[in-house]
Scaffold this active site. Structure first.
Site, short mmCIF file in Angstrom:
data_model
loop_
_atom_site.label_atom_id
_atom_site.label_comp_id
_atom_site.label_asym_id
_atom_site.label_seq_id
_atom_site.Cartn_x
_atom_site.Cartn_y
_atom_site.Cartn_z
N GLU A 153 67.94 -0.18 -2.60
CA GLU A 153 68.78 -0.66 -3.69
C GLU A 153 68.90 0.47 -4.71
OE1 GLU A 153 69.31 -4.29 -6.90
OE2 GLU A 153 67.33 -3.41 -6.70
N ALA B 85 19.79 -19.61 -11.23
CA ALA B 85 20.00 -21.06 -11.17
C ALA B 85 21.49 -21.38 -11.27
CB ALA B 85 19.22 -21.73 -12.30
N MET C 218 24.29 -5.92 -10.98
CA MET C 218 25.70 -5.72 -10.60
C MET C 218 26.32 -4.65 -11.49
SD MET C 218 28.42 -8.82 -10.28
CE MET C 218 28.79 -9.03 -11.99
N HIS D 48 68.92 -13.94 -12.84
CA HIS D 48 67.52 -13.58 -13.13
C HIS D 48 67.05 -14.25 -14.41
CE1 HIS D 48 69.66 -10.28 -11.18
NE2 HIS D 48 68.55 -10.09 -10.48
N SER E 78 40.36 -9.57 -5.91
CA SER E 78 39.58 -10.06 -4.77
C SER E 78 39.77 -9.15 -3.55
CB SER E 78 40.03 -11.48 -4.42
OG SER E 78 39.47 -11.87 -3.19
N ASP F 208 28.90 -20.04 2.08
CA ASP F 208 27.96 -19.16 1.36
C ASP F 208 26.53 -19.41 1.83
OD1 ASP F 208 29.72 -17.76 -0.23
OD2 ASP F 208 29.63 -19.19 -1.89
N ARG G 10 17.11 -24.45 -16.67
CA ARG G 10 18.06 -24.47 -15.55
C ARG G 10 17.31 -24.34 -14.22
NH1 ARG G 10 23.01 -20.77 -15.62
NH2 ARG G 10 23.83 -22.40 -14.26
N GLY H 189 25.57 -20.84 -9.41
CA GLY H 189 26.21 -21.33 -8.19
C GLY H 189 25.61 -20.76 -6.92
N LYS I 49 71.55 -14.78 -4.77
CA LYS I 49 70.22 -14.24 -5.06
C LYS I 49 69.71 -14.81 -6.38
CE LYS I 49 67.88 -10.23 -6.72
NZ LYS I 49 68.11 -9.06 -7.51
N GLN J 281 56.36 -7.23 -8.10
CA GLN J 281 56.86 -6.64 -6.85
C GLN J 281 55.71 -5.92 -6.14
OE1 GLN J 281 60.00 -3.60 -7.33
NE2 GLN J 281 61.37 -5.36 -7.31
N LYS K 27 35.38 -24.21 -7.15
CA LYS K 27 34.54 -24.63 -6.02
C LYS K 27 34.19 -26.13 -6.09
CE LYS K 27 32.44 -20.28 -4.69
NZ LYS K 27 31.19 -19.59 -4.34
N GLY L 277 24.17 -7.52 -0.27
CA GLY L 277 25.17 -8.55 -0.58
C GLY L 277 26.43 -8.44 0.26
P1 NAP Z 1 26.46 -17.86 -12.20
O1 NAP Z 1 26.64 -19.26 -11.75
O2 NAP Z 1 27.12 -17.42 -13.45
O3 NAP Z 1 24.86 -17.63 -12.39
C1 NAP Z 1 24.39 -16.43 -12.90
C2 NAP Z 1 22.87 -16.41 -12.83
O4 NAP Z 1 22.45 -15.12 -13.22
C3 NAP Z 1 22.20 -17.40 -13.75
O5 NAP Z 1 21.03 -17.88 -13.14
C4 NAP Z 1 21.86 -16.53 -14.96
O6 NAP Z 1 20.72 -16.97 -15.66
C5 NAP Z 1 21.52 -15.23 -14.28
N1 NAP Z 1 21.65 -14.11 -15.18
C6 NAP Z 1 22.80 -13.60 -15.67
N2 NAP Z 1 22.53 -12.54 -16.46
C7 NAP Z 1 21.19 -12.40 -16.48
C8 NAP Z 1 20.30 -11.51 -17.11
N3 NAP Z 1 20.78 -10.53 -17.89
N4 NAP Z 1 18.99 -11.63 -16.89
C9 NAP Z 1 18.52 -12.61 -16.09
N5 NAP Z 1 19.30 -13.50 -15.46
C10 NAP Z 1 20.62 -13.40 -15.66
O7 NAP Z 1 26.88 -16.84 -11.09
P2 NAP Z 1 26.93 -17.06 -9.50
O8 NAP Z 1 28.25 -17.58 -9.10
O9 NAP Z 1 25.72 -17.82 -9.09
O10 NAP Z 1 26.85 -15.54 -8.96
C11 NAP Z 1 25.68 -14.76 -9.16
C12 NAP Z 1 25.83 -13.42 -8.47
O11 NAP Z 1 25.90 -13.62 -7.06
C13 NAP Z 1 27.15 -12.72 -8.78
O12 NAP Z 1 27.03 -11.94 -9.94
C14 NAP Z 1 27.40 -11.85 -7.55
O13 NAP Z 1 26.88 -10.55 -7.73
C15 NAP Z 1 26.61 -12.57 -6.47
N6 NAP Z 1 27.53 -13.13 -5.46
C16 NAP Z 1 27.49 -12.58 -4.22
C17 NAP Z 1 28.32 -13.06 -3.24
C18 NAP Z 1 28.28 -12.45 -1.88
O14 NAP Z 1 29.03 -12.91 -1.00
N7 NAP Z 1 27.46 -11.46 -1.64
C19 NAP Z 1 29.19 -14.13 -3.50
C20 NAP Z 1 29.20 -14.68 -4.78
C21 NAP Z 1 28.36 -14.17 -5.75
P3 NAP Z 1 20.81 -18.10 -16.82
O15 NAP Z 1 20.77 -19.40 -16.13
O16 NAP Z 1 19.63 -17.82 -17.66
O17 NAP Z 1 22.11 -17.86 -17.55
#
Ligand code: NAP
Length: 527
Positions: free
Chosen positions: A35, A383, A444, A131, A252, A354, A410, A385, A157, A220, A313, A492
Site C-alpha cells: 500500500e 503463600a 526474579m 476508519h 507473554s 501448574d 498467609r 498462587g 474496508k 498492526q 485464574k 523455573g
Molecule cells: P503471588 O500470588 O503474588 O505470591 C507472591 C509470593 O511471594 C507471596 O507469598 C509473597 O509473600 C512472596 N513475596 C513477594 N515478595 C517477597 C519478598 N520480598 N520477600 C519474601 N517473600 C516475598 O505470586 P504467584 O502467582 O504465586 O507467583 C510467584 C512466582 O512464581 C512468580 O514471581 C514467578 O517468578 C513464579 N512463577 C513461575 C511460573 C513457572 O511456570 N515457572 C509460573 C507462574 C509463576 P507475602 O505473602 O508475604 O506477600
C-alpha cells in the site's frame, strides 16, 4: 486468497528510492501487496511523478492511498489535487490494483470530481474505507450497507479501534457475511485477532508493517510477526484458535511457545491446524464472562482453548462451573485453573497444569512416579498462587509439606487449607526436607541477586532437590546456592515448559514437542 499488504508511507517526493528499497524487502519477506501511502504527495511539486515511479517500479501490485487527515492520514489539501493524483496513476501502463478513498469523502465529492474518480476506478478497483481511531463507530451497519450497495465500490474496508477483544468477532462476522470483497480490521492491542485471522475468514487483505517503526495503524503486527509468529502461511478456514488470556499479556512468551509447537508438528509431518494469540481481557469477572461467551458462541471461529493467567485464574473456574462444564478436582481445591479446553461439541473443561508440571518435574528429578512422593518432606516458600498449587499437589500425593512465608498469617491459612504445617521463615535454615521449592517472586529479575534463604539449610546434601519456580533468570541465586552445596536442581523454565506442554497435549491430543518449546523459552531469556 487473503493478501498480506505492507503499507509504506512516502513523506516526500525525494523519498522514492528509499521507499522502493523498503518495498523490495517487503516482497522478499513474503508480502503480496504494497500500500503506497502518498498522503504527502498530492498537490506537491514532483508528487505525481514520484507516485508514478512508486507504482511502476514497485516489485508488487499495489493499493494507492492518499489518506485524508480526517481519517488518520496526512492529506489535508484540495480534493481536486487528490483526485488528480489518483486519476493520473490509474492511467499508467501498469496501474495500481486498487485505489483507496474514504467512504465519507467519496459521498461528499462534487459531481465532476466524483466522475473523474469513477473513471479512475474503472481501471483499478475502488476500495471504500471507513476508519475510527477512537472507538467502534455508531453507524457501522449503515456504512457497510452503503458500501455494499454502491456499484462503484469494489471493496468495502472498515477499521475501528477495538473496545475489547469482543470487537474482533464483529469484524469476523462482517467479513463472513460479505456481499463483495471486504476488509474489517480492529485497531489497537485488542484488535490483533482480526488482523491475523483475516485469512481464516476470507478477507481481501490484512496489513502488516515492514517493521515496528513503520506501522500505519495502532496494533498492526509486523510482517515478521504475522508470518513467523502467527503462522500466516498455515492458516485456513478450519484453523483452531487458542490463546493466552490475562491482563497484561503483551509480553507473554506463550504465543511464541505454542505457535512454535504447531510449527514443529508440521515439520514432523503431523500437522495440527492451530494458531495461538494473545487475548487481553481486563480484570473483572463480567469482562471475562462476556468475552468468553462471545468467543465461544461464534462457532466459525473454532475457539478451542486458552492458557489463563493473572488475573483470571479463579474467574476461569467460576465461568466453567456456571456454564456446566467440568472442573478438575485439584484445580477446584487450589481455587485456580490455568487451562481452558473447549471440545468440538462446545464442552468446557478447566484444569490446572501448574501443579502437574511441578509434580512431574520433581518426580523426574527424583526418579520416582507420583506414588513415590508419599512421605517425602517438602519445604515450600510462599503463600501466593504458585505456592498454593505446589502445596495442593504434594499434599494430595501424601507428602509432608511445610510452608514458609514472609507474611506468617498467609502461610498459616494456606497450611490449614491443605492440612499441612506452617513455620516462620527464619526457621527454614534449621528445617529438614528432601525437596525445597521457591514459590515466591524473590530472586526474579531485576532482583536477581536476592534469595528466599538468608543461609543454606544445614541438611542440604547431594540427595536434596532444590526447585525454583522463578524462571527469569534461569539460574537464580537460590539455584546457585543449591548447586554450590551439591544439591540437585530444577529451574523455573522446566516448570514453565511442562505446564505449556500439558496444555498443548490437552488441546491437540498429540505429544508436545517439548524440546522445541523449551528452545523458544531459553532463546527468549538468553537472547
Ligand atoms: P503471588 O500470588 O503474588 O505470591 C507472591 C509470593 O511471594 C507471596 O507469598 C509473597 O509473600 C512472596 N513475596 C513477594 N515478595 C517477597 C519478598 N520480598 N520477600 C519474601 N517473600 C516475598 O505470586 P504467584 O502467582 O504465586 O507467583 C510467584 C512466582 O512464581 C512468580 O514471581 C514467578 O517468578 C513464579 N512463577 C513461575 C511460573 C513457572 O511456570 N515457572 C509460573 C507462574 C509463576 P507475602 O505473602 O508475604 O506477600
Amino acid at each position: 486468497m487473503t493478501r498480506l499488504c505492507v503499507p509504506l508511507s512516502v513523506p516526500h517526493p525525494d523519498a522514492v528510492d528509499t521507499a522502493l528499497a523498503d518495498a523490495a524487502r517487503a516482497a522478499e519477506f513474503g508480502a503480496d501487496l504494497i500500500e503506497w501511502r502518498v498522503d504527502a504527495l498530492a498537490g506537491v511539486e514532483g508528487g505525481t511523478e514520484a507516485t508514478a515511479r512508486l507504482i511502476e517500479q514497485g516489485p508488487l501490485p499495489c493499493v494507492l492511498t492518499c489518506r485524508h487527515a480526517d481519517e488518520g492520514g496526512a492529506f489535508d489539501g484540495d480534493e481536486a489535487d487528490r483526485v488528480a493524483l489518483l486519476h493520473h496513476a490509474s492511467k499508467l501502463a501498469r496501474p495500481p490494483a486498487y485505489l483507496d478513498v474514504e467512504w465519507a469523502k467519496l459521498e461528499a465529492l462534487p459531481a465532476p470530481l466524483r466522475a473523474k474518480l469513477d473513471d479512475a476506478a474503472a481501471r483499478c478497483g475502488l476500495i471504500a474505507s471507513a476508519h475510527d481511531f477512537t472507538t467502534r463507530p455508531a453507524h457501522l451497519d449503515r456504512t457497510i450497507a452503503g458500501m455494499a450497495g454502491s456499484d462503484a465500490v469494489r471493496v468495502a474496508k472498515l477499521a475501528w479501534r477495538a473496545r475489547s477483544i469482543r470487537d474482533n468477532v464483529e469484524a469476523f462476522e462482517i467479513v463472513s457475511r460479505r456481499l463483495k470483497p471486504t476488509v474489517a480490521l480492529c485497531m489497537g492491542e485488542d484488535g490483533l485477532a482480526s488482523r491475523v485471522l483475516a485469512k481464516k475468514f476470507g478477507a481481501l487483505l490484512t496489513f502488516a508493517s515492514l517493521d515496528d517503526a513503520r506501522g500505519t495503524a495502532p496494533g498492526q503486527p509486523t510482517l515478521d510477526e504475522i508470518k513467523n509468529l502467527y503462522r500466516w502461511d498455515a492458516l485456513t478456514l478450519d484453523t483452531k484458535v487458542f490463546g493466552v488470556i490475562g491482563h497484561p499479556v503483551g509480553h507473554s512468551m506463550s504465543p511464541a511457545i505454542h505457535n512454535a509447537a504447531f510449527d514443529r508438528l508440521a515439520l514432523d509431518g503431523e500437522p495440527f491446524d492451530g494458531v495461538y494469540l494473545p487475548l487481553p481481557i481486563p480484570d473483572a469477572y463480567e469482562a471475562f464472562k462476556a468475552t468468553m461467551l462471545t468467543w465461544l458462541d461464534f462457532e466459525p471461529l473454532h475457539f478451542r482453548g486458552a492458557s489463563v493467567t493473572i488475573p483470571h485464574k479463579a474467574n476461569l473456574l467460576r465461568f466453567v462451573r456456571e456454564q456446566g462444564g467440568r472442573v478438575e478436582a485439584l484445580a477446584e481445591q487450589i481455587g485456580a485453573a490455568n487451562t481452558l479446553t473447549v471440545g468440538d461439541d462446545g464442552a468446557l473443561h478447566a484444569t490446572n497444569t501448574d501443579y502437574a508440571a511441578i509434580l512431574d518435574a520433581t518426580c523426574d528429578r527424583l526418579g520416582v512416579d507420583r506414588s513415590g512422593l508419599r512421605g517425602l518432606k517438602v519445604a515450600v516458600f510462599g503463600a501466593g498462587g504458585v505456592a498454593r498449587a505446589i502445596v495442593a499437589g504434594f499434599a494430595h500425593h501424601g507428602a509432608g509439606v511445610t510452608v514458609f512465608n514472609r507474611t506468617p498469617e498467609r502461610a498459616q491459612a494456606l497450611a490449614e487449607a491443605f492440612g499441612v504445617t506452617a513455620a516462620p521463615l527464619d526457621a527454614a535454615p534449621a528445617h529438614a526436607a528432601d525437596v525445597w521449592i521457591n514459590g515466591t517472586s524473590v530472586g526474579m529479575s531485576p532482583g536477581a541477586d536476592t534469595c528466599v534463604l538468608a543461609e543454606p539449610p544445614t541438611n542440604w546434601n547431594a540427595e536434596t532437590v532444590v526447585f525454583d519456580t522463578v524462571y527469569n533468570p534461569m539460574r537464580t541465586a537460590l539455584l546457585a546456592l543449591a548447586e554450590s552445596h551439591g544439591c540437585r536442581t530444577i529451574d523455573g523454565v522446566d516448570m514453565f515448559v511442562r505446564q505449556a506442554a500439558a496444555q498443548f497435549t490437552g488441546w491437540t491430543r498429540r505429544p508436545a514437542p517439548i524440546d522445541a518449546m523449551r528452545r523458544v523459552v531459553v532463546n527468549r531469556l538468553t537472547g
